[in-house]
Design a protein around this motif. Sequence first.
Motif, PDB file in Angstrom:
ATOM      1  N   LYS B  36     -15.121  13.668   4.536  1.00  0.00           N
ATOM      2  CA  LYS B  36     -13.730  13.579   4.078  1.00  0.00           C
ATOM      3  C   LYS B  36     -13.629  13.337   2.572  1.00  0.00           C
ATOM      4  O   LYS B  36     -14.506  12.752   1.966  1.00  0.00           O
ATOM      5  N   LYS B  37     -12.491  13.792   2.005  1.00  0.00           N
ATOM      6  CA  LYS B  37     -12.186  13.513   0.605  1.00  0.00           C
ATOM      7  C   LYS B  37     -11.080  12.466   0.546  1.00  0.00           C
ATOM      8  O   LYS B  37      -9.973  12.702   1.009  1.00  0.00           O
ATOM      9  N   GLY B  38     -11.417  11.293  -0.015  1.00  0.00           N
ATOM     10  CA  GLY B  38     -10.404  10.258  -0.180  1.00  0.00           C
ATOM     11  C   GLY B  38      -9.933  10.251  -1.620  1.00  0.00           C
ATOM     12  O   GLY B  38      -8.877  10.774  -1.960  1.00  0.00           O
ATOM     13  N   CYS B  39     -10.747   9.682  -2.500  1.00  0.00           N
ATOM     14  CA  CYS B  39     -10.345   9.492  -3.899  1.00  0.00           C
ATOM     15  C   CYS B  39     -10.851  10.594  -4.818  1.00  0.00           C
ATOM     16  O   CYS B  39     -10.294  10.833  -5.872  1.00  0.00           O
ATOM     17  N   ASP B  40     -11.953  11.234  -4.443  1.00  0.00           N
ATOM     18  CA  ASP B  40     -12.636  12.236  -5.264  1.00  0.00           C
ATOM     19  C   ASP B  40     -13.220  11.633  -6.557  1.00  0.00           C
ATOM     20  O   ASP B  40     -13.545  12.361  -7.481  1.00  0.00           O
ATOM     21  N   GLY B  42     -15.582   8.638  -6.425  1.00  0.00           N
ATOM     22  CA  GLY B  42     -16.652   7.658  -6.182  1.00  0.00           C
ATOM     23  C   GLY B  42     -16.173   6.277  -5.831  1.00  0.00           C
ATOM     24  O   GLY B  42     -16.936   5.323  -5.891  1.00  0.00           O
ATOM     25  N   GLN B  43     -14.909   6.144  -5.446  1.00  0.00           N
ATOM     26  CA  GLN B  43     -14.379   4.797  -5.250  1.00  0.00           C
ATOM     27  C   GLN B  43     -14.153   4.402  -3.788  1.00  0.00           C
ATOM     28  O   GLN B  43     -13.905   3.241  -3.518  1.00  0.00           O
ATOM     29  N   CYS B  44     -14.195   5.358  -2.855  1.00  0.00           N
ATOM     30  CA  CYS B  44     -13.787   5.009  -1.492  1.00  0.00           C
ATOM     31  C   CYS B  44     -14.868   5.212  -0.436  1.00  0.00           C
ATOM     32  O   CYS B  44     -14.823   4.605   0.621  1.00  0.00           O
ATOM     33  N   GLY B  45     -15.827   6.089  -0.677  1.00  0.00           N
ATOM     34  CA  GLY B  45     -16.925   6.270   0.269  1.00  0.00           C
ATOM     35  C   GLY B  45     -16.658   7.250   1.400  1.00  0.00           C
ATOM     36  O   GLY B  45     -17.546   7.520   2.214  1.00  0.00           O
ATOM     37  N   ALA B  46     -15.442   7.828   1.490  1.00  0.00           N
ATOM     38  CA  ALA B  46     -15.121   8.739   2.595  1.00  0.00           C
ATOM     39  C   ALA B  46     -16.032   9.964   2.600  1.00  0.00           C
ATOM     40  O   ALA B  46     -16.267  10.574   3.640  1.00  0.00           O
ATOM     41  N   CYS B  47     -16.558  10.309   1.428  1.00  0.00           N
ATOM     42  CA  CYS B  47     -17.350  11.526   1.272  1.00  0.00           C
ATOM     43  C   CYS B  47     -18.854  11.281   1.412  1.00  0.00           C
ATOM     44  O   CYS B  47     -19.652  12.155   1.065  1.00  0.00           O
ATOM     45  N   ASN B  57     -22.281   9.578  -2.768  1.00  0.00           N
ATOM     46  CA  ASN B  57     -20.885  10.031  -2.726  1.00  0.00           C
ATOM     47  C   ASN B  57     -20.893  11.514  -3.090  1.00  0.00           C
ATOM     48  O   ASN B  57     -21.106  11.865  -4.252  1.00  0.00           O
ATOM     49  N   CYS B  59     -18.601  13.530  -3.578  1.00  0.00           N
ATOM     50  CA  CYS B  59     -17.568  13.940  -4.542  1.00  0.00           C
ATOM     51  C   CYS B  59     -18.078  13.859  -5.975  1.00  0.00           C
ATOM     52  O   CYS B  59     -17.541  14.526  -6.854  1.00  0.00           O
TER      53      CYS B  59
HETATM   54  S1  FES Z   1     -13.992  10.890  -1.998  1.00  0.00           S
HETATM   55 FE1  FES Z   1     -13.801   8.746  -2.424  1.00  0.00          FE
HETATM   56  S2  FES Z   1     -15.878   8.290  -2.920  1.00  0.00           S
HETATM   57 FE2  FES Z   1     -15.935  10.412  -2.749  1.00  0.00          FE
END
Ligand code: FES
Lengths: 323, 172
Positions: B36-40, B42-47, B57, B59
Amino acid sequence: MKSFDYVRPETADAAHEAAGRFIAGGTNLIDLMKLQVETPEKLVDINRLDLRGISTEGDGLKIGALVSNSELAADLRIRTDYPLLSRALLSGATQQLRNKATTGGNFLQRTRCPYFYEPHQACNKRTPGEGCSAQGGVTRMLAVLGTSEHCLAAHPSDMAVAMRALDAKIAVTRADGTTERLALDDFYLLPGDRPDRETVLEPGDLITAVHLPAPAAGRQTYRKVRDRSSYAFALVSVAARIAMEDGKISDAALAFGGLAPRPWRDGAVEEILIGEAPSEALFGKAADRLLAEAKGAGGNDFKIPLTRRTLIAVLNDLTGESA
Amino acid sequence: MRVSLTVNDTPRTLDLDPRTSLLDALRDHLHLTGTKKGCDHGQCGACTVLVNGERVNSCLCLAVMHDGDEVTTIEGLGTPENLSPLQAAFVKHDGFQCGYCTPGQIMSSHAMLKEIARGWPSHVTEDLSAKAELTIEELKERMSGNLCRCSAYKGIADAILEAAAEQREAAE
Ligand code: FES
Ligand SMILES: Cc1cc2nc3c(=O)[nH]c(=O)nc-3n(C[C@H](O)[C@H](O)[C@H](O)COP(=O)(O)OP(=O)(O)OC[C@H]3O[C@@H](n4cnc5c(N)ncnc54)[C@H](O)[C@@H]3O)c2cc1C
Ligand code: FES
């Protein structure tokens, strides 16, 4: 993101010849390229160069520029002989980021000043001569020492603060092939009227390694104070090594993060401590010396008393009964 | 540019603009939309995915920089019919609410358990010379790069602790 050419040389010579912007872990550069704060026309991927590995060199260690922050933090020699470096690395970013972030790239990461990240705000670091929106703005994360009227940005690295306390030297191969080893105070520049120039590196200069001297005596720690207990940049940090003999401080190395445009070390602070028996009054005197010229910009005024208390706490820890 | 990746054990070759992140290569070009793409940023870890076995990460990776690398995504850990132990534990413990952060949480915890087994220390490890155990404090620190907007942290932690305990039992 602006488009760019991409090359992946196999040798350092080819990397210099390629004449572009180096990219290592990419965790800072790609982030800034997405925001178009950085717009390199050509990326030179250095990951295939032979700049990996940690090796002994005399009584010290040589750390390749491409060694990841995770690998360095987990290395048994670092954990045993230079624990404040492991501690500093482990306090930075997250495991995912540390797996990619490299030793060379960490030194050169850009500031986290919010105005640097906002292309529609004035920033002399991003666009020389544009002005500094941080003056009179939100300054919580910004520096209190070594700043100028042109820039209040703080250096964000934890690793570099530890390296400063350990007297590390950065090995650089210049674009013309000459090599140098630079102490951190000769590597980083203070902002003055050119905050866009952060180090003595010129385009095409490559960091190849970092050299650590022989392990020094004493107890070590890295204390980082931040807005949340994990995954946040330092408000204030202290990398410290203190050696004791016969109840007196026989040696001290103290470097500070979050306070200045570069990892901050002030020999006069250490001189106040060396040869003296630990006491609250002595530690207060050392803190007074460190902060004598500190200047807040409003939102970061709190860093001055916070640094004072953090330094005193660290000195108490390292000179007290062994934990 | 031509980029060759081995994704979930399958060799794949793509023709990509150098600007393409590894995340976009996986989602938009290989249609592996589990990541998944959350923040794009490096801040959220979804990727979070594994590159050559280590969590990163995706992204903040340019796909062209990973030519020749092995990538593992959530689709490579298990399938709906055959869940990996961590995937099953997340289901059992309600380790999610909306589920958006879940693939990243699972990839990250999968790598985290290997890091613990390898003896890697963390910021909260008291003794740098000792091998850290997976306490709740260690888990929180080591998983701090994966944010959950739904705050399903309790279920996430329970799922990881159970999968870790099963792994230890299986190893004994
Ligand atoms: S999309 Fe949030 S860390 Fe990569
Ligand atoms: C969400 C987030 C949180 C973070 N938190 C922290 C934190 O708490 N503490 C902390 O210290 N850091 C933190 N970081 C920053 C992180 O440590 C840096 O991004 C990382 O260390 C940069 O290394 P890199 O190899 O990825 O550099 P890159 O992004 O590849 O490069 C950075 C710069 O260095 C140059 N460069 C790289 N290698 C060389 C070389 N060998 N020679 C010459 N030039 C070179 C590049 O041209 C570029 O200008 C965080 C980052 C993110 C995204
Ligand atoms: S389950 Fe919704 S973000 Fe984590």
